[in-house]
Design a protein around this motif. Sequence first.
Motif, PDB file in Angstrom:
ATOM      1  N   PRO A   1       0.795  -1.246   0.000  1.00 48.03           N
ATOM      2  CA  PRO A   1       0.000   0.000   0.000  1.00 48.03           C
ATOM      3  C   PRO A   1       0.821   1.287   0.000  1.00 48.03           C
ATOM      4  CG  PRO A   1      -0.501  -1.402   1.921  1.00 48.03           C
ATOM      5  CD  PRO A   1       0.745  -1.910   1.315  1.00 48.03           C
ATOM      6  N   ILE A   2       2.144   1.201   0.045  1.00 39.13           N
ATOM      7  CA  ILE A   2       2.950   2.428   0.155  1.00 39.13           C
ATOM      8  C   ILE A   2       2.739   3.339  -1.056  1.00 39.13           C
ATOM      9  CG2 ILE A   2       5.299   3.382   0.230  1.00 39.13           C
ATOM     10  CD1 ILE A   2       6.116   1.043   1.985  1.00 39.13           C
ATOM     11  N   ALA A   3       2.737   2.753  -2.256  1.00 36.52           N
ATOM     12  CA  ALA A   3       2.657   3.562  -3.490  1.00 36.52           C
ATOM     13  C   ALA A   3       1.462   4.521  -3.455  1.00 36.52           C
ATOM     14  CB  ALA A   3       2.579   2.641  -4.705  1.00 36.52           C
ATOM     15  N   ASP A   4       0.330   4.042  -2.938  1.00 35.64           N
ATOM     16  CA  ASP A   4      -0.885   4.869  -2.893  1.00 35.64           C
ATOM     17  C   ASP A   4      -0.772   6.046  -1.930  1.00 35.64           C
ATOM     18  OD1 ASP A   4      -2.118   3.247  -4.692  1.00 35.64           O
ATOM     19  OD2 ASP A   4      -3.138   2.018  -3.177  1.00 35.64           O
ATOM     20  N   ARG A   5       0.188   5.992  -1.026  1.00 30.89           N
ATOM     21  CA  ARG A   5       0.335   7.071  -0.031  1.00 30.89           C
ATOM     22  C   ARG A   5       1.381   8.109  -0.452  1.00 30.89           C
ATOM     23  NH1 ARG A   5      -3.552   4.680   1.953  1.00 30.89           N
ATOM     24  NH2 ARG A   5      -4.434   6.386   0.784  1.00 30.89           N
ATOM     25  N   ILE A   6       2.071   7.860  -1.557  1.00 24.92           N
ATOM     26  CA  ILE A   6       3.105   8.799  -2.012  1.00 24.92           C
ATOM     27  C   ILE A   6       2.447  10.002  -2.687  1.00 24.92           C
ATOM     28  CG2 ILE A   6       5.089   9.107  -3.575  1.00 24.92           C
ATOM     29  CD1 ILE A   6       5.772   6.137  -3.087  1.00 24.92           C
ATOM     30  N   THR A   7       2.829  11.198  -2.235  1.00 28.15           N
ATOM     31  CA  THR A   7       2.336  12.440  -2.845  1.00 28.15           C
ATOM     32  C   THR A   7       3.535  13.276  -3.279  1.00 28.15           C
ATOM     33  OG1 THR A   7       2.422  13.824  -0.861  1.00 28.15           O
ATOM     34  CG2 THR A   7       0.460  12.432  -1.121  1.00 28.15           C
ATOM     35  N   GLU A   8       3.283  14.467  -3.796  1.00 33.49           N
ATOM     36  CA  GLU A   8       4.411  15.325  -4.204  1.00 33.49           C
ATOM     37  C   GLU A   8       5.143  15.874  -2.969  1.00 33.49           C
ATOM     38  OE1 GLU A   8       0.718  17.889  -4.188  1.00 33.49           O
ATOM     39  OE2 GLU A   8       1.264  15.872  -4.850  1.00 33.49           O
ATOM     40  N   ARG A   9       4.534  15.710  -1.775  1.00 33.51           N
ATOM     41  CA  ARG A   9       5.205  16.168  -0.559  1.00 33.51           C
ATOM     42  C   ARG A   9       6.052  15.076   0.108  1.00 33.51           C
ATOM     43  NH1 ARG A   9       0.252  18.286  -0.666  1.00 33.51           N
ATOM     44  NH2 ARG A   9      -0.604  16.549   0.519  1.00 33.51           N
ATOM     45  N   THR A  10       5.889  13.841  -0.347  1.00 33.49           N
ATOM     46  CA  THR A  10       6.622  12.743   0.297  1.00 33.49           C
ATOM     47  C   THR A  10       8.124  12.893   0.066  1.00 33.49           C
ATOM     48  OG1 THR A  10       4.747  11.317  -0.207  1.00 33.49           O
ATOM     49  CG2 THR A  10       6.762  10.238   0.527  1.00 33.49           C
ATOM     50  N   ARG A  11       8.886  12.776   1.137  1.00 31.92           N
ATOM     51  CA  ARG A  11      10.353  12.897   1.025  1.00 31.92           C
ATOM     52  C   ARG A  11      11.072  11.602   1.357  1.00 31.92           C
ATOM     53  NH1 ARG A  11      12.960  17.573   1.987  1.00 31.92           N
ATOM     54  NH2 ARG A  11      14.722  16.282   1.374  1.00 31.92           N
ATOM     55  N   ALA A  12      10.473  10.782   2.203  1.00 31.86           N
ATOM     56  CA  ALA A  12      11.203   9.593   2.657  1.00 31.86           C
ATOM     57  C   ALA A  12      10.233   8.497   3.080  1.00 31.86           C
ATOM     58  CB  ALA A  12      12.120   9.962   3.834  1.00 31.86           C
ATOM     59  N   ILE A  13      10.759   7.258   3.075  1.00 32.23           N
ATOM     60  CA  ILE A  13      10.060   6.113   3.654  1.00 32.23           C
ATOM     61  C   ILE A  13      10.905   5.656   4.836  1.00 32.23           C
ATOM     62  CG2 ILE A  13       9.070   3.818   3.227  1.00 32.23           C
ATOM     63  CD1 ILE A  13       9.159   4.461   0.222  1.00 32.23           C
ATOM     64  N   LEU A  14      10.230   5.411   5.959  1.00 32.44           N
ATOM     65  CA  LEU A  14      10.958   5.051   7.185  1.00 32.44           C
ATOM     66  C   LEU A  14      10.437   3.720   7.730  1.00 32.44           C
ATOM     67  CD1 LEU A  14      11.728   7.699   9.986  1.00 32.44           C
ATOM     68  CD2 LEU A  14      11.948   5.230  10.252  1.00 32.44           C
ATOM     69  N   PRO A  15      10.946   2.600   7.196  1.00 29.01           N
ATOM     70  CA  PRO A  15      10.526   1.297   7.710  1.00 29.01           C
ATOM     71  C   PRO A  15      11.221   0.987   9.041  1.00 29.01           C
ATOM     72  CG  PRO A  15      12.138   0.994   5.964  1.00 29.01           C
ATOM     73  CD  PRO A  15      11.908   2.479   6.083  1.00 29.01           C
ATOM     74  N   VAL A  16      10.604   0.152   9.847  1.00 26.93           N
ATOM     75  CA  VAL A  16      11.179  -0.274  11.126  1.00 26.93           C
ATOM     76  C   VAL A  16      11.432  -1.778  11.051  1.00 26.93           C
ATOM     77  CG1 VAL A  16      10.808  -0.428  13.621  1.00 26.93           C
ATOM     78  CG2 VAL A  16       9.870   1.505  12.337  1.00 26.93           C
ATOM     79  N   HIS A  17      12.634  -2.197  11.408  1.00 20.16           N
ATOM     80  CA  HIS A  17      12.952  -3.630  11.448  1.00 20.16           C
ATOM     81  C   HIS A  17      12.505  -4.162  12.806  1.00 20.16           C
ATOM     82  CE1 HIS A  17      15.010  -2.795   7.794  1.00 20.16           C
ATOM     83  NE2 HIS A  17      16.034  -2.180   8.357  1.00 20.16           N
TER      84      HIS A  17
END
Length: 372
Positions: free
Chosen positions: A116-132
């Motif tokens: 579902p990440i792709a659907d949450r990306i906007t022109e304001r998105t700068r980073a993805i922060l996954p947690v292990h």
Amino acid sequence: MRVPFLDLKAQYAAIKSEIRRAMDEVCADQQFVLGPRVRRLEEEIARYCGAPHAVGVSSGTDALLLALMALGIGAGDEVITTPYTFIATAGSIARSGARPVFVDIDPTRFTIDPKPIADRITERTRAILPVHLFGRCAEMEPIRALAAQHQLAVIEDAAQAIGAEDEFGRRAGCIGLLGCFSFYPTKNLGGFGDGGMVITNDPSLASTLVALRNHGASTRYLHSLLGGNFRLDELQAAILSVKLTRLDQWTKQRINNAERYDALFRSRGLEHHIRLPEIPKNERHVFNQYVIRAPRRDELSHFLESRGIGHDIYYPVPLHLQACFKYLGYKEGDMPVSEQAAKEALALPIYPELTPPMAEYVVDAFQAFYDR
Ligand SMILES: *Cc1c(COP(=O)(O)O)cnc(C)c1O
């Protein structure tokens, strides 16, 4: 019998003389902040994780905030992350001035679901922060691909996952652009207080981090950037260097304990009552936590307590439902997988010094609970 959730005294007893010697050296030197021991620990952690640069900082929380600051992320920006984690993850995003955007988790791994990440990306998105989370790497390949496609940074929250490896043998923290570690005492590599580290492959980000952790000073009293006090101290570094020499052995013991639980639960047929954590064959899960999923979890928790078995609940309230994030506008039902995990997850003692009879005692209690 009593089984504590974690037994740091047992660990200390095994390495006491070495630790005391390392601390005495710092006391003799009277250099306490950002000295040669911090530099040595940075080199050791960089080598251990397979990254060229490591920057020692004051905590895992500060590692996350500093990573975001180094990328210039702030007001008007969005950062995509998981709601099923410790508050520091999304808290640091919000403190940078950016807006945390939550994406639900995978029910088996407990880590962010890449789909579902792709659907949450906007022109304001700068980073993805996954947690292990709990010591297992998030599914990084689809995250890396999305980030490359949209020119986003990937910041890994590896606070619980030092030494973890994904299915390609890459170590947690050096799969994305920046990796953040915590040396809080309950982590797999824990100091005698707070501490953290940021690692990166990027030399210019590394020098920005070095400046930012000490008030943005490139040269003494010349501040090109606005940073802060994010410094790591020498006592912590000295202690952590001693402990790092034992980390692989401790990790092996954690994995052995997970395998022992797995075999014991299955030999009693308890895997039909509770969901056991996966023990991946082609990844290195370092088991900072051994987390099962159980229906009637709170009842089970009381029962374990009555038998003197330490346990904990990570995390009872997912971040999108925390009062401090009310302004983000999420409501119950928005992240159903995380909400379900919050109701069912239960962490059992998994620390290296846990003995086989203790593990058996824990599993006996589960059997008694479900046979009632
Ligand atoms: C512990 C932890 C942190 C914060 O680390 P501190 O050293 O306590 O500041 C951040 N994220 C996760 C997932 C953690 O478990």
